[in-house]
Design a protein around this motif. Structure first.
Motif, PDB file in Angstrom:
ATOM      1  N   MET A  63     -10.677 -31.653 -12.551  1.00 52.98           N
ATOM      2  CA  MET A  63     -10.464 -30.298 -12.048  1.00 52.98           C
ATOM      3  C   MET A  63      -8.976 -30.017 -11.828  1.00 52.98           C
ATOM      4  O   MET A  63      -8.537 -28.881 -11.992  1.00 52.98           O
ATOM      5  CB  MET A  63     -11.260 -30.075 -10.760  1.00 52.98           C
ATOM      6  CG  MET A  63     -12.776 -30.118 -10.967  1.00 52.98           C
ATOM      7  SD  MET A  63     -13.366 -29.092 -12.332  1.00 52.98           S
ATOM      8  CE  MET A  63     -12.734 -27.502 -11.849  1.00 52.98           C
ATOM      9  N   ALA A  64      -8.203 -31.026 -11.478  1.00 49.45           N
ATOM     10  CA  ALA A  64      -6.755 -30.836 -11.368  1.00 49.45           C
ATOM     11  C   ALA A  64      -6.170 -30.486 -12.734  1.00 49.45           C
ATOM     12  O   ALA A  64      -5.296 -29.622 -12.844  1.00 49.45           O
ATOM     13  CB  ALA A  64      -6.098 -32.091 -10.799  1.00 49.45           C
ATOM     14  N   LEU A  65      -6.671 -31.133 -13.784  1.00 48.10           N
ATOM     15  CA  LEU A  65      -6.230 -30.809 -15.138  1.00 48.10           C
ATOM     16  C   LEU A  65      -6.600 -29.376 -15.491  1.00 48.10           C
ATOM     17  O   LEU A  65      -5.793 -28.629 -16.048  1.00 48.10           O
ATOM     18  CB  LEU A  65      -6.856 -31.780 -16.147  1.00 48.10           C
ATOM     19  CG  LEU A  65      -6.593 -31.471 -17.614  1.00 48.10           C
ATOM     20  CD1 LEU A  65      -5.115 -31.625 -17.941  1.00 48.10           C
ATOM     21  CD2 LEU A  65      -7.433 -32.372 -18.500  1.00 48.10           C
ATOM     22  N   LEU A  66      -7.809 -28.964 -15.178  1.00 49.37           N
ATOM     23  CA  LEU A  66      -8.245 -27.597 -15.441  1.00 49.37           C
ATOM     24  C   LEU A  66      -7.343 -26.603 -14.712  1.00 49.37           C
ATOM     25  O   LEU A  66      -6.888 -25.629 -15.293  1.00 49.37           O
ATOM     26  CB  LEU A  66      -9.701 -27.427 -14.999  1.00 49.37           C
ATOM     27  CG  LEU A  66     -10.368 -26.110 -15.341  1.00 49.37           C
ATOM     28  CD1 LEU A  66     -11.854 -26.340 -15.565  1.00 49.37           C
ATOM     29  CD2 LEU A  66     -10.175 -25.096 -14.247  1.00 49.37           C
ATOM     30  N   ALA A  67      -7.070 -26.868 -13.435  1.00 48.03           N
ATOM     31  CA  ALA A  67      -6.206 -25.976 -12.654  1.00 48.03           C
ATOM     32  C   ALA A  67      -4.786 -25.960 -13.235  1.00 48.03           C
ATOM     33  O   ALA A  67      -4.141 -24.910 -13.281  1.00 48.03           O
ATOM     34  CB  ALA A  67      -6.186 -26.411 -11.195  1.00 48.03           C
ATOM     35  N   HIS A  68      -4.319 -27.110 -13.681  1.00 50.07           N
ATOM     36  CA  HIS A  68      -2.998 -27.175 -14.310  1.00 50.07           C
ATOM     37  C   HIS A  68      -2.965 -26.307 -15.564  1.00 50.07           C
ATOM     38  O   HIS A  68      -1.994 -25.575 -15.801  1.00 50.07           O
ATOM     39  CB  HIS A  68      -2.640 -28.618 -14.659  1.00 50.07           C
ATOM     40  CG  HIS A  68      -1.401 -28.745 -15.469  1.00 50.07           C
ATOM     41  ND1 HIS A  68      -0.143 -28.541 -14.941  1.00 50.07           N
ATOM     42  CD2 HIS A  68      -1.223 -29.031 -16.780  1.00 50.07           C
ATOM     43  CE1 HIS A  68       0.753 -28.706 -15.888  1.00 50.07           C
ATOM     44  NE2 HIS A  68       0.130 -29.004 -17.018  1.00 50.07           N
ATOM     45  N   ASN A  69      -4.010 -26.370 -16.369  1.00 49.14           N
ATOM     46  CA  ASN A  69      -4.069 -25.560 -17.580  1.00 49.14           C
ATOM     47  C   ASN A  69      -4.128 -24.072 -17.270  1.00 49.14           C
ATOM     48  O   ASN A  69      -3.760 -23.245 -18.101  1.00 49.14           O
ATOM     49  CB  ASN A  69      -5.265 -25.966 -18.448  1.00 49.14           C
ATOM     50  CG  ASN A  69      -5.040 -27.302 -19.111  1.00 49.14           C
ATOM     51  OD1 ASN A  69      -3.916 -27.788 -19.207  1.00 49.14           O
ATOM     52  ND2 ASN A  69      -6.109 -27.924 -19.555  1.00 49.14           N
ATOM     53  N   GLN A  70      -4.587 -23.730 -16.078  1.00 48.00           N
ATOM     54  CA  GLN A  70      -4.596 -22.332 -15.644  1.00 48.00           C
ATOM     55  C   GLN A  70      -3.312 -21.949 -14.913  1.00 48.00           C
ATOM     56  O   GLN A  70      -3.173 -20.823 -14.454  1.00 48.00           O
ATOM     57  CB  GLN A  70      -5.782 -22.079 -14.705  1.00 48.00           C
ATOM     58  CG  GLN A  70      -7.102 -22.062 -15.397  1.00 48.00           C
ATOM     59  CD  GLN A  70      -8.205 -21.623 -14.458  1.00 48.00           C
ATOM     60  OE1 GLN A  70      -8.021 -21.505 -13.256  1.00 48.00           O
ATOM     61  NE2 GLN A  70      -9.361 -21.375 -15.007  1.00 48.00           N
ATOM     62  N   ARG A  71      -2.427 -22.910 -14.776  1.00 48.17           N
ATOM     63  CA  ARG A  71      -1.158 -22.696 -14.078  1.00 48.17           C
ATOM     64  C   ARG A  71      -1.370 -22.293 -12.616  1.00 48.17           C
ATOM     65  O   ARG A  71      -0.703 -21.406 -12.103  1.00 48.17           O
ATOM     66  CB  ARG A  71      -0.309 -21.675 -14.825  1.00 48.17           C
ATOM     67  CG  ARG A  71       0.155 -22.163 -16.168  1.00 48.17           C
ATOM     68  CD  ARG A  71       0.861 -21.093 -16.948  1.00 48.17           C
ATOM     69  NE  ARG A  71       1.403 -21.576 -18.190  1.00 48.17           N
ATOM     70  CZ  ARG A  71       0.706 -21.835 -19.288  1.00 48.17           C
ATOM     71  NH1 ARG A  71      -0.595 -21.680 -19.282  1.00 48.17           N
ATOM     72  NH2 ARG A  71       1.287 -22.261 -20.384  1.00 48.17           N
ATOM     73  N   GLN A  72      -2.311 -22.947 -11.975  1.00 42.02           N
ATOM     74  CA  GLN A  72      -2.596 -22.687 -10.559  1.00 42.02           C
ATOM     75  C   GLN A  72      -2.203 -23.941  -9.771  1.00 42.02           C
ATOM     76  O   GLN A  72      -3.045 -24.772  -9.439  1.00 42.02           O
ATOM     77  CB  GLN A  72      -4.066 -22.325 -10.368  1.00 42.02           C
ATOM     78  CG  GLN A  72      -4.411 -21.029 -11.071  1.00 42.02           C
ATOM     79  CD  GLN A  72      -5.790 -20.528 -10.719  1.00 42.02           C
ATOM     80  OE1 GLN A  72      -6.325 -20.834  -9.660  1.00 42.02           O
ATOM     81  NE2 GLN A  72      -6.363 -19.741 -11.601  1.00 42.02           N
ATOM     82  N   SER A  73      -0.907 -24.051  -9.501  1.00 41.34           N
ATOM     83  CA  SER A  73      -0.358 -25.279  -8.929  1.00 41.34           C
ATOM     84  C   SER A  73      -0.938 -25.613  -7.560  1.00 41.34           C
ATOM     85  O   SER A  73      -1.076 -26.788  -7.226  1.00 41.34           O
ATOM     86  CB  SER A  73       1.160 -25.200  -8.856  1.00 41.34           C
ATOM     87  OG  SER A  73       1.568 -24.088  -8.088  1.00 41.34           O
ATOM     88  N   HIS A  74      -1.280 -24.604  -6.763  1.00 41.63           N
ATOM     89  CA  HIS A  74      -1.852 -24.902  -5.448  1.00 41.63           C
ATOM     90  C   HIS A  74      -3.221 -25.572  -5.590  1.00 41.63           C
ATOM     91  O   HIS A  74      -3.568 -26.445  -4.804  1.00 41.63           O
ATOM     92  CB  HIS A  74      -1.936 -23.636  -4.591  1.00 41.63           C
ATOM     93  CG  HIS A  74      -2.744 -22.539  -5.197  1.00 41.63           C
ATOM     94  ND1 HIS A  74      -2.293 -21.777  -6.266  1.00 41.63           N
ATOM     95  CD2 HIS A  74      -3.981 -22.090  -4.909  1.00 41.63           C
ATOM     96  CE1 HIS A  74      -3.217 -20.903  -6.603  1.00 41.63           C
ATOM     97  NE2 HIS A  74      -4.258 -21.064  -5.798  1.00 41.63           N
TER      98      HIS A  74
END
Length: 123
Positions: free
Chosen positions: A53-64
């Protein structure tokens, strides 16, 4: 990603089922009769899911969200386990359940800027 596929669920088909599985395991962990081996398995599973999920969030550019999932992965890390009491783990599990539920609704749509960049890179 094609013009029709604008959601993360289409780009990452396992994102929601994995989070639902994590919630189910965390709810099961609230039972006081679980063997110790269950909690070891729980740590490995959550480490994998939080990392994904951290990878998914990274791909969405949602650093928080990347940071939040990384903290979750670190907390449930089975290699260097956090030594906190059962009562505190119960609280952490409830917080984790709420956090994962929230992420299902917040991380389900891919930002338009990311969709456009991905589309342009495939053309």
């Amino acid at each position: 990603m094609s013009e029709k596929s604008g959601t993360v669920f289409q780009e990452y088909p396992y994102a929601i089922p994995l989070r639902i599985f994590a919630i189910a395991m965390l709810v099961w962990a609230l039972l006081p009769t679980n063997p110790y081996g269950f909690y070891t398995l729980l740590r490995w599973v959550l480490l994998g899911i939080f990392s994904y999920m951290a990878l998914l969030a990274h791909n969405q550019r949602q650093s928080h969200w990347v940071l939040a999932f990384a903290v979750g992965a670190g907390l449930y890390n089975p290699l260097i386990p956090a030594a906190i009491g059962r009562h505190l783990w119960t609280i952490v599990n409830f917080i984790s359940i709420a956090f994962i539920l929230r992420s299902i609704f917040v991380l389900k749509a891919c930002p338009k800027s990311h969709a456009n960049e991905t589309r342009e890179s495939h053309e």
